[in-house]
Design an enzyme around this catalytic site. Sequence first.
Site, PDB file in Angstrom:
ATOM      1  N   LYS A 113      -2.084  -8.110  -3.467  1.00  0.00           N
ATOM      2  CA  LYS A 113      -2.941  -6.914  -3.405  1.00  0.00           C
ATOM      3  C   LYS A 113      -2.110  -5.652  -3.534  1.00  0.00           C
ATOM      4  CE  LYS A 113      -5.637  -6.218   0.278  1.00  0.00           C
ATOM      5  NZ  LYS A 113      -5.211  -5.248   1.273  1.00  0.00           N
TER       6      LYS A 113
ATOM      7  N   HIS B  98       0.847  -1.206   0.000  1.00  0.00           N
ATOM      8  CA  HIS B  98       0.000   0.000   0.000  1.00  0.00           C
ATOM      9  C   HIS B  98       0.870   1.238   0.000  1.00  0.00           C
ATOM     10  CE1 HIS B  98      -1.809  -3.261   2.336  1.00  0.00           C
ATOM     11  NE2 HIS B  98      -2.958  -2.892   1.825  1.00  0.00           N
TER      12      HIS B  98
HETATM   13  O1  LIG Z   1      -5.792  -2.963   1.460  1.00  0.00           O
HETATM   14  C1  LIG Z   1      -6.964  -2.715   1.535  1.00  0.00           C
HETATM   15  C2  LIG Z   1      -7.651  -1.971   0.500  1.00  0.00           C
HETATM   16  C3  LIG Z   1      -8.109  -0.644   1.071  1.00  0.00           C
HETATM   17  O2  LIG Z   1      -6.981   0.135   1.374  1.00  0.00           O
HETATM   18  C4  LIG Z   1      -8.926   0.110  -0.004  1.00  0.00           C
HETATM   19  O3  LIG Z   1      -8.338   0.934  -0.683  1.00  0.00           O
HETATM   20  O4  LIG Z   1     -10.136  -0.132  -0.110  1.00  0.00           O
HETATM   21  C5  LIG Z   1      -8.960  -0.898   2.316  1.00  0.00           C
HETATM   22  C6  LIG Z   1      -8.228  -1.714   3.360  1.00  0.00           C
HETATM   23  O5  LIG Z   1      -9.072  -1.961   4.466  1.00  0.00           O
HETATM   24  C7  LIG Z   1      -7.761  -3.015   2.758  1.00  0.00           C
HETATM   25  O6  LIG Z   1      -6.982  -3.730   3.677  1.00  0.00           O
END
Ligand SMILES: O=C1C[C@@](O)(C(=O)O)C[C@@H](O)[C@@H]1O
Length: 265
Positions: free
Chosen positions: A182, A155
């Site tokens: 992810k 992320h």
């Molecule tokens: O990594 C993700 C995706 C996310 O960041 C989103 O952009 O919706 C929301 C988070 O809770 C999840 O763990």
Amino acid sequence: MIKRPKICIPIVATNYDDFIEEINLIIGMKPDLIEWRVDQFLSLLEVSNLTVEDIKLELVKPLMYVSSILEHEKIELILTLRGKHEGGSAELDDTVRMMLIFWAMTQCKIQYIDLELELYDHGDATEKDEVLSLLFKQIVNEARTQNIKLILSNHDFTKTPSFQDMVAIIKRAQSLRADLVKLAYMPSTSEDVLSLLAASQYGATVLNQRMIALSMGEIGRISRIIGGEFGSEITFARGTYPSAPGQMSIESMLHSWDSVLMDEI
Ligand SMILES: O=C1C[C@@](O)(C(=O)O)C[C@@H](O)[C@@H]1O
């Protein structure tokens, strides 16, 4: 026909009473999956003053509740205890975090575990890094033994990496035996959203890797709706509160898919 990814809704409650209320509300929204953001649950506690055993005591009740009620409702559970540096909310040391994740996996039925790829790939080989790598491997092995799907995630709430960097991240996660990779990034421009979708498609088709890809914020919102066309298997919608910028309600999401599908070609 537009490919619909599964819809996941996060639980972001910070105490047990809100947790029970939130989970029941979210179940009523009928998502395919629920993500319990354990880091949010711990975010108001002075976790740095607590022992690992104390934290387990805080978690055991909600953990049992969420896993049993979701099993009954046939909704899958993603367990996420995210670190601060990737948008997590609790002041937890990475080693403690990994120990808690491992413990949670041995307590009850969980279908997916989300781990930051960075927990394994973190630069210098210090003694602490070795402990982390060991815990990381233990979690991966436990996931295999219990048939829990491993999501290796990356992320960035400030920017989107280049296409080449995203492909390198996917390959790295793949080499660590991720079931799903992810990618969730903040775009600055619509080109960033395109790169993210292109990386997702490349991962899914060329690398044959199961993917989840989300572009955050307002510009990125479109990725939450059309990501399925680019190989992304899960999208995140807002429950009681969003867990990331740009999440839509499940109704808006279903509505947008329906309106595309219902309009005759
Ligand atoms: O990594 C993700 C995706 C996310 O960041 C989103 O952009 O919706 C929301 C988070 O809770 C999840 O763990």
